[in-house]
Write a protein that holds these residues in place. Structure first.
Motif, PDB file in Angstrom:
ATOM      1  N   LYS A 240       9.628  -8.358   2.955  1.00  0.00           N
ATOM      2  CA  LYS A 240       8.965  -9.253   1.909  1.00  0.00           C
ATOM      3  C   LYS A 240       8.217  -8.399   0.922  1.00  0.00           C
ATOM      4  O   LYS A 240       8.462  -8.930  -0.232  1.00  0.00           O
ATOM      5  CB  LYS A 240       7.798 -10.188   2.779  1.00  0.00           C
ATOM      6  CG  LYS A 240       8.448 -10.961   3.458  1.00  0.00           C
ATOM      7  CD  LYS A 240       7.383 -11.754   4.497  1.00  0.00           C
ATOM      8  CE  LYS A 240       7.782 -12.773   5.466  1.00  0.00           C
ATOM      9  NZ  LYS A 240       6.934 -13.550   6.077  1.00  0.00           N
ATOM     10  N   MET A 241       7.692  -7.629   1.055  1.00  0.00           N
ATOM     11  CA  MET A 241       7.212  -6.485  -0.172  1.00  0.00           C
ATOM     12  C   MET A 241       8.317  -6.263  -1.086  1.00  0.00           C
ATOM     13  O   MET A 241       8.137  -6.166  -2.398  1.00  0.00           O
ATOM     14  CB  MET A 241       6.297  -5.523   0.353  1.00  0.00           C
ATOM     15  CG  MET A 241       5.049  -5.607   0.920  1.00  0.00           C
ATOM     16  SD  MET A 241       3.858  -4.298   1.147  1.00  0.00           S
ATOM     17  CE  MET A 241       4.896  -2.918   2.257  1.00  0.00           C
ATOM     18  N   GLU A 242       9.382  -5.771  -0.533  1.00  0.00           N
ATOM     19  CA  GLU A 242      10.425  -5.210  -1.342  1.00  0.00           C
ATOM     20  C   GLU A 242      11.083  -6.567  -2.206  1.00  0.00           C
ATOM     21  O   GLU A 242      11.511  -6.250  -3.382  1.00  0.00           O
ATOM     22  CB  GLU A 242      11.568  -4.687  -0.598  1.00  0.00           C
ATOM     23  CG  GLU A 242      11.202  -3.252  -0.252  1.00  0.00           C
ATOM     24  CD  GLU A 242      12.304  -2.703   0.833  1.00  0.00           C
ATOM     25  OE1 GLU A 242      13.155  -3.338   1.301  1.00  0.00           O
ATOM     26  OE2 GLU A 242      12.297  -1.442   1.008  1.00  0.00           O
ATOM     27  N   GLU A 243      11.264  -7.642  -1.545  1.00  0.00           N
ATOM     28  CA  GLU A 243      11.430  -8.918  -2.245  1.00  0.00           C
ATOM     29  C   GLU A 243      10.627  -9.299  -3.291  1.00  0.00           C
ATOM     30  O   GLU A 243      11.131  -9.758  -4.414  1.00  0.00           O
ATOM     31  CB  GLU A 243      11.693 -10.351  -1.294  1.00  0.00           C
ATOM     32  CG  GLU A 243      12.723 -10.107  -0.329  1.00  0.00           C
ATOM     33  CD  GLU A 243      12.567 -11.540   0.800  1.00  0.00           C
ATOM     34  OE1 GLU A 243      11.620 -12.197   0.529  1.00  0.00           O
ATOM     35  OE2 GLU A 243      13.339 -11.274   1.726  1.00  0.00           O
ATOM     36  N   LEU A 244       9.333  -8.948  -3.277  1.00  0.00           N
ATOM     37  CA  LEU A 244       8.377  -9.068  -4.205  1.00  0.00           C
ATOM     38  C   LEU A 244       8.562  -7.854  -5.424  1.00  0.00           C
ATOM     39  O   LEU A 244       7.788  -7.785  -6.423  1.00  0.00           O
ATOM     40  CB  LEU A 244       6.854  -9.146  -3.782  1.00  0.00           C
ATOM     41  CG  LEU A 244       6.620 -10.310  -2.902  1.00  0.00           C
ATOM     42  CD1 LEU A 244       5.291 -10.127  -2.150  1.00  0.00           C
ATOM     43  CD2 LEU A 244       6.576 -11.542  -3.630  1.00  0.00           C
ATOM     44  N   GLY A 245       9.397  -6.817  -5.111  1.00  0.00           N
ATOM     45  CA  GLY A 245       9.540  -5.862  -5.868  1.00  0.00           C
ATOM     46  C   GLY A 245       8.486  -4.577  -5.748  1.00  0.00           C
ATOM     47  O   GLY A 245       8.512  -3.588  -6.758  1.00  0.00           O
ATOM     48  N   ILE A 246       7.973  -4.606  -4.659  1.00  0.00           N
ATOM     49  CA  ILE A 246       7.032  -3.359  -4.105  1.00  0.00           C
ATOM     50  C   ILE A 246       7.917  -2.510  -3.315  1.00  0.00           C
ATOM     51  O   ILE A 246       8.303  -2.876  -2.526  1.00  0.00           O
ATOM     52  CB  ILE A 246       5.981  -3.999  -3.269  1.00  0.00           C
ATOM     53  CG1 ILE A 246       5.133  -5.141  -4.282  1.00  0.00           C
ATOM     54  CG2 ILE A 246       4.915  -2.991  -3.067  1.00  0.00           C
ATOM     55  CD1 ILE A 246       4.246  -5.883  -3.333  1.00  0.00           C
ATOM     56  N   THR A 247       7.868  -1.352  -3.645  1.00  0.00           N
ATOM     57  CA  THR A 247       8.337  -0.256  -2.865  1.00  0.00           C
ATOM     58  C   THR A 247       7.232   0.692  -2.515  1.00  0.00           C
ATOM     59  O   THR A 247       6.132   0.559  -3.088  1.00  0.00           O
ATOM     60  CB  THR A 247       9.397   0.655  -3.353  1.00  0.00           C
ATOM     61  OG1 THR A 247       9.031   1.364  -4.566  1.00  0.00           O
ATOM     62  CG2 THR A 247      10.658  -0.345  -3.762  1.00  0.00           C
ATOM     63  N   SER A 248       7.380   1.389  -1.323  1.00  0.00           N
ATOM     64  CA  SER A 248       6.390   2.288  -0.761  1.00  0.00           C
ATOM     65  C   SER A 248       6.875   3.450  -0.272  1.00  0.00           C
ATOM     66  O   SER A 248       7.005   3.647   1.023  1.00  0.00           O
ATOM     67  CB  SER A 248       5.471   1.591   0.528  1.00  0.00           C
ATOM     68  OG  SER A 248       4.593   2.285   0.825  1.00  0.00           O
ATOM     69  N   PRO A 249       7.183   4.614  -1.118  1.00  0.00           N
ATOM     70  CA  PRO A 249       7.753   5.691  -0.573  1.00  0.00           C
ATOM     71  C   PRO A 249       6.928   6.508   0.052  1.00  0.00           C
ATOM     72  O   PRO A 249       5.397   6.602   0.040  1.00  0.00           O
ATOM     73  CB  PRO A 249       8.387   6.431  -1.822  1.00  0.00           C
ATOM     74  CG  PRO A 249       7.418   5.771  -3.026  1.00  0.00           C
ATOM     75  CD  PRO A 249       7.049   4.430  -2.542  1.00  0.00           C
ATOM     76  N   VAL A 250       7.242   7.412   0.885  1.00  0.00           N
ATOM     77  CA  VAL A 250       6.636   8.420   1.559  1.00  0.00           C
ATOM     78  C   VAL A 250       6.195   9.702   0.626  1.00  0.00           C
ATOM     79  O   VAL A 250       7.078  10.037   0.101  1.00  0.00           O
ATOM     80  CB  VAL A 250       7.205   8.913   2.814  1.00  0.00           C
ATOM     81  CG1 VAL A 250       6.539  10.163   3.445  1.00  0.00           C
ATOM     82  CG2 VAL A 250       7.630   7.681   3.771  1.00  0.00           C
TER      83      VAL A 250
END
Length: 149
Positions: free
Chosen positions: A53-63
């Motif tokens: 869902k976060m990715e659908e909102l354009g949010i990525t979370s790299p390590v």
């Protein structure tokens, strides 16, 4: 969100597989990093901060970083609990710590940590507090949550 309003979270359980072992017949050290990711995705889903869902909102979370400290061996056929907790969160960066416990004895086998940031679609840092307050509240509500087994 008040502490007592939080839902009870289920620990992530992993049954070790033969292919995860090394020549010494113990789990190869690289697999723990994969387990941390599996547990992190499950944990975030449970708290309402689903990765997809976060990715659908354009949010990525790299390590940004990951580490593990090996305390005792895990072998093929063992079941382990992987217990993530939010150690630090400021809206832009997230640090999770992990405990890997033997599911039968409760013995601590491994500890670890991973640090992440949140980026927009252009790859720029973003503050969830400002841009996605509903997701921000999920992280704040479970900051320093301790699993009960």
């Amino acid at each position: 969100m008040k502490k007592e309003l939080r839902q009870k979270l289920k620990p992530y359980v992993h049954l070790t597989q033969y292919y995860e072992t090394d020549q010494m017949k113990i789990i190869h050290h690289s697999n723990y990093i994969r387990w941390f990711e599996e547990a992190r995705v499950d944990f975030l889903d449970q708290i309402g901060a689903n990765y997809a869902k976060m990715e659908e909102l354009g949010i990525t979370s790299p390590v940004l970083s990951v580490e593990a400290q090996y305390k005792a061996m895990v072998r093929f056929g063992d079941s382990v609990y992987i217990l993530p907790s939010i150690e630090a969160y400021n809206g832009v960066k997230l640090t999770l710590s992990y405990r890997v416990l033997d599911a039968v004895t409760g013995e601590l086998r491994t500890t670890g940590k991973s640090q992440h940031c949140f980026l927009n679609e252009e790859g720029r840092p973003l503050s969830l507090k400002r841009t996605h307050p509903d997701i921000h509240r999920c992280f704040k509500a479970y900051h320093e949550h301790i699993f009960e087994i």
